[in-house]
Motif scaffolding. Sequence first.
Motif, PDB file in Angstrom:
ATOM      1  N   UNK A  34       8.525  90.653 -31.610  1.00 38.08           N
ATOM      2  CA  UNK A  34       8.759  89.851 -32.479  1.00 38.08           C
ATOM      3  C   UNK A  34      10.071  89.188 -32.467  1.00 38.08           C
ATOM      4  N   UNK A  35      11.157  90.172 -33.089  1.00 37.87           N
ATOM      5  CA  UNK A  35      12.215  89.519 -33.687  1.00 37.87           C
ATOM      6  C   UNK A  35      12.410  87.871 -32.853  1.00 37.87           C
ATOM      7  N   UNK A  36      12.055  87.916 -31.970  1.00 37.84           N
ATOM      8  CA  UNK A  36      12.986  86.143 -31.139  1.00 37.84           C
ATOM      9  C   UNK A  36      11.660  85.234 -31.912  1.00 37.84           C
ATOM     10  N   UNK A  37      10.407  86.060 -31.697  1.00 40.60           N
ATOM     11  CA  UNK A  37       9.169  85.054 -32.586  1.00 40.60           C
ATOM     12  C   UNK A  37       9.650  84.467 -33.983  1.00 40.60           C
ATOM     13  N   UNK A  38       9.964  85.546 -34.676  1.00 40.19           N
ATOM     14  CA  UNK A  38      10.266  85.657 -35.893  1.00 40.19           C
ATOM     15  C   UNK A  38      11.635  84.459 -35.826  1.00 40.19           C
ATOM     16  N   UNK A  39      12.689  84.963 -35.577  1.00 32.87           N
ATOM     17  CA  UNK A  39      14.107  83.074 -35.248  1.00 32.87           C
ATOM     18  C   UNK A  39      13.565  82.119 -34.889  1.00 32.87           C
ATOM     19  N   UNK A  41      11.015  80.573 -34.872  1.00 32.05           N
ATOM     20  CA  UNK A  41       9.719  80.171 -36.152  1.00 32.05           C
ATOM     21  C   UNK A  41      10.943  79.653 -37.279  1.00 32.05           C
ATOM     22  N   UNK A  42      11.812  80.081 -37.863  1.00 32.02           N
ATOM     23  CA  UNK A  42      12.359  80.623 -38.700  1.00 32.02           C
ATOM     24  C   UNK A  42      13.367  79.122 -38.324  1.00 32.02           C
ATOM     25  N   UNK A  43      14.175  79.278 -37.541  1.00 33.01           N
ATOM     26  CA  UNK A  43      15.082  78.614 -36.778  1.00 33.01           C
ATOM     27  C   UNK A  43      14.375  76.990 -36.719  1.00 33.01           C
ATOM     28  N   UNK A  44      13.183  77.329 -36.119  1.00 34.07           N
ATOM     29  CA  UNK A  44      12.487  75.312 -36.171  1.00 34.07           C
ATOM     30  C   UNK A  44      12.526  75.177 -37.691  1.00 34.07           C
ATOM     31  N   UNK A  45      11.635  75.425 -38.409  1.00 32.67           N
ATOM     32  CA  UNK A  45      11.601  75.666 -39.759  1.00 32.67           C
ATOM     33  C   UNK A  45      12.556  75.387 -40.648  1.00 32.67           C
ATOM     34  N   UNK A  49      16.073  72.554 -42.805  1.00 27.01           N
ATOM     35  CA  UNK A  49      16.329  71.904 -44.216  1.00 27.01           C
ATOM     36  C   UNK A  49      18.162  72.558 -45.017  1.00 27.01           C
ATOM     37  N   UNK A  50      18.862  72.629 -44.000  1.00 28.44           N
ATOM     38  CA  UNK A  50      20.317  73.362 -44.036  1.00 28.44           C
ATOM     39  C   UNK A  50      20.679  71.841 -43.757  1.00 28.44           C
ATOM     40  N   UNK A  51      21.964  71.675 -45.274  1.00 32.45           N
ATOM     41  CA  UNK A  51      23.231  70.737 -44.948  1.00 32.45           C
ATOM     42  C   UNK A  51      23.469  71.402 -46.186  1.00 32.45           C
ATOM     43  N   UNK A  52      24.973  70.326 -46.710  1.00 32.55           N
ATOM     44  CA  UNK A  52      25.584  70.603 -47.592  1.00 32.55           C
ATOM     45  C   UNK A  52      24.968  71.389 -48.517  1.00 32.55           C
ATOM     46  N   UNK A  53      24.254  70.004 -49.272  1.00 31.58           N
ATOM     47  CA  UNK A  53      23.414  70.344 -50.091  1.00 31.58           C
ATOM     48  C   UNK A  53      22.729  71.560 -50.900  1.00 31.58           C
ATOM     49  N   UNK A  54      22.221  72.556 -49.714  1.00 33.63           N
ATOM     50  CA  UNK A  54      21.490  73.104 -49.689  1.00 33.63           C
ATOM     51  C   UNK A  54      22.394  74.715 -49.816  1.00 33.63           C
ATOM     52  N   UNK A  55      23.681  74.376 -49.256  1.00 38.09           N
ATOM     53  CA  UNK A  55      24.104  75.570 -50.118  1.00 38.09           C
ATOM     54  C   UNK A  55      25.094  74.964 -51.380  1.00 38.09           C
ATOM     55  N   UNK A 261      15.117  81.787 -46.228  1.00 38.79           N
ATOM     56  CA  UNK A 261      14.788  82.197 -44.922  1.00 38.79           C
ATOM     57  C   UNK A 261      15.673  82.922 -43.792  1.00 38.79           C
ATOM     58  N   UNK A 262      16.195  81.106 -43.740  1.00 39.43           N
ATOM     59  CA  UNK A 262      16.429  81.501 -42.419  1.00 39.43           C
ATOM     60  C   UNK A 262      18.321  82.057 -43.024  1.00 39.43           C
ATOM     61  N   UNK A 263      18.906  81.620 -43.911  1.00 38.62           N
ATOM     62  CA  UNK A 263      20.158  82.122 -44.297  1.00 38.62           C
ATOM     63  C   UNK A 263      19.750  83.452 -45.076  1.00 38.62           C
ATOM     64  N   UNK A 264      18.585  83.812 -45.554  1.00 37.38           N
ATOM     65  CA  UNK A 264      18.884  85.644 -45.479  1.00 37.38           C
ATOM     66  C   UNK A 264      18.363  86.092 -44.293  1.00 37.38           C
ATOM     67  N   UNK A 265      17.616  86.484 -42.964  1.00 39.96           N
ATOM     68  CA  UNK A 265      17.782  86.527 -41.938  1.00 39.96           C
ATOM     69  C   UNK A 265      18.678  86.963 -41.146  1.00 39.96           C
ATOM     70  N   UNK A 266      19.785  85.749 -41.370  1.00 36.75           N
ATOM     71  CA  UNK A 266      20.871  85.025 -40.007  1.00 36.75           C
ATOM     72  C   UNK A 266      22.098  85.751 -40.830  1.00 36.75           C
ATOM     73  N   UNK A 267      21.831  87.120 -43.049  1.00 36.42           N
ATOM     74  CA  UNK A 267      23.064  87.757 -43.353  1.00 36.42           C
ATOM     75  C   UNK A 267      23.201  88.454 -42.795  1.00 36.42           C
TER      76      UNK A 267
END
Lengths: 286, 250
Positions: A34-39, A41-45, A49-55, A261-267
């Motif tokens: 489950x963890x691998x799949x969630x990570x 999926x989040x990675x792909x999706x 979205x991540x770039x400097x503007x995003x942050x 979501x990706x940022x939150x999970x990584x944090x």
Amino acid sequence: MTFTEAAKTLLWRQSLDKVFFGVICFFSFLSVLPLVLILGYLLVKGVSALNWQFFCRVPQPLGEIGGGIANALLGSLILLAVAFLLAVPLGLLVGIYLAENKKNWLADCARLSVEILQSVPSIVIGLVVYTWLVLPLKTFSALAGGAALALMMLPVSVRSTEETLRLIPLELKEAALALGVPYYRTILRVIVPSGLSGIVTGVLLSLARVAGETAPLLFTAFGNPFLSLALFRPIESLPHLIFYYATSPYAEWHRLAWGASFVLVVGVLFLNLTAKFLTRRWRVRF
Amino acid sequence: MSILAIQNLYVSFLENTVVKNVSMDIEEKKVTAIMGPSGCGKTTVLRSVNRMHELSAHASVTGKVLLRGEDLYALDAILVRRRIGMVFQRPNPFPTMSIYDNVVAGYLLNGLRLGKPELDNLVEESLSSAALWDEVKDSLRRRGAFLSGGQQQRLCIARALAMRPEILLLDEPTSALDPKATASIEELLVQLKKTVTILLVTHNIAQASRVSDFTAFMYLGELVEFGASAKMFTAPQDKRTEEYLTGKFG
């Protein structure tokens, strides 16, 4: 039993052993999945979205492309900081009290209350803080959001402090007291430092736990599309932004929600791994 | 000359009286051993000297403990413990502190400020007295936990000595150690009595006979016999002492 019979049952047992080993390996692997799949999926999706503007940018008005989640990122940090400041000193002191006083009515009461507080649904905590802080102050605020998160952190930090300190051998306390060290200094300079890794781990894990809480923030921090640092104003948070954007009908907002979501999970993952690292690094051998 | 006088001491925990009417005069700069079977109250007598028994709930004491004529129960317990050092059964160096800090822990933890040269001297002097200086002088900044059990126990002795105590209490200090470490601690105790009065609790008869000048034998909370070790181990006065020494019980 003849010799051949014995050899047969041995063969049977050995093959059974292999089958059983295969089964537990398979299920252990399943628990990782489950963890691998969630990570994954989040990675792909999310990564797209991540770039400097995003942050660095706040969300753009509807219909405009771009924008970021700076408000939610900063908001979550502020909420966690408020929760930390409210919950950790209190949790530490209560934890010390409980570790030092195993049997008296106040300790029993406090222990029971903390246990029950832990199982209060987060939405109810949000509601209670709403009536305590939001109604009297007449505004949703970062303070109210932080207080709600603090209430959720408190039981974890109390319990982890208590359990860590209980494992510290009595001999250590006696060693300090026998040198004529006053009780409060014994606790602060000997007992707490010896249990520091456990206490810090507990605090980090409780931060990780509440970082993703949405329900208690719905009617306390509320959310805010603009960048805000004020304690007495509504504030955005990552989980709330995800909730809000993911349920919207706009593709551009969905993209932001995935990124957040990706940022939150990584944090959260980072907090967990730091806690693990510190436990190992700061472990004190008695 | 007597430095410590225990007079008609009774100690009870709740209803349970574990020390009954014990009176002893402890000679200055001698080793006095208290021996007896488990549960005879010897540790309780020791702990009532620096008032560590007060950590247990429901402890009550009657009788007097006088240090150079001064009633220890009229003083603040914290001051008593600074004047009377203690070493425990299991070595208990502070795990978060370096060897150096462990030795002067009594000063650091109490907020007593000393200059660096003074501290350095104190560390060297205390570790030397505890026969540990040569072994650890190159690793003073390392934590004490990597030392062997015997070294840790000597570190604990150094920590107690650094406070320049008038009396050093040792509660079965070798019961967690191997024979070699035990021998080095015993040798150390004989050296130490030149400078400090030692009160030693042991359940090891041989140890009492090896290191002590005076021996007290306790049984079921009572002081059965107390006198010069040379005499007690050769010609015990009480039948119970004789039976204990010859291994009939204990």
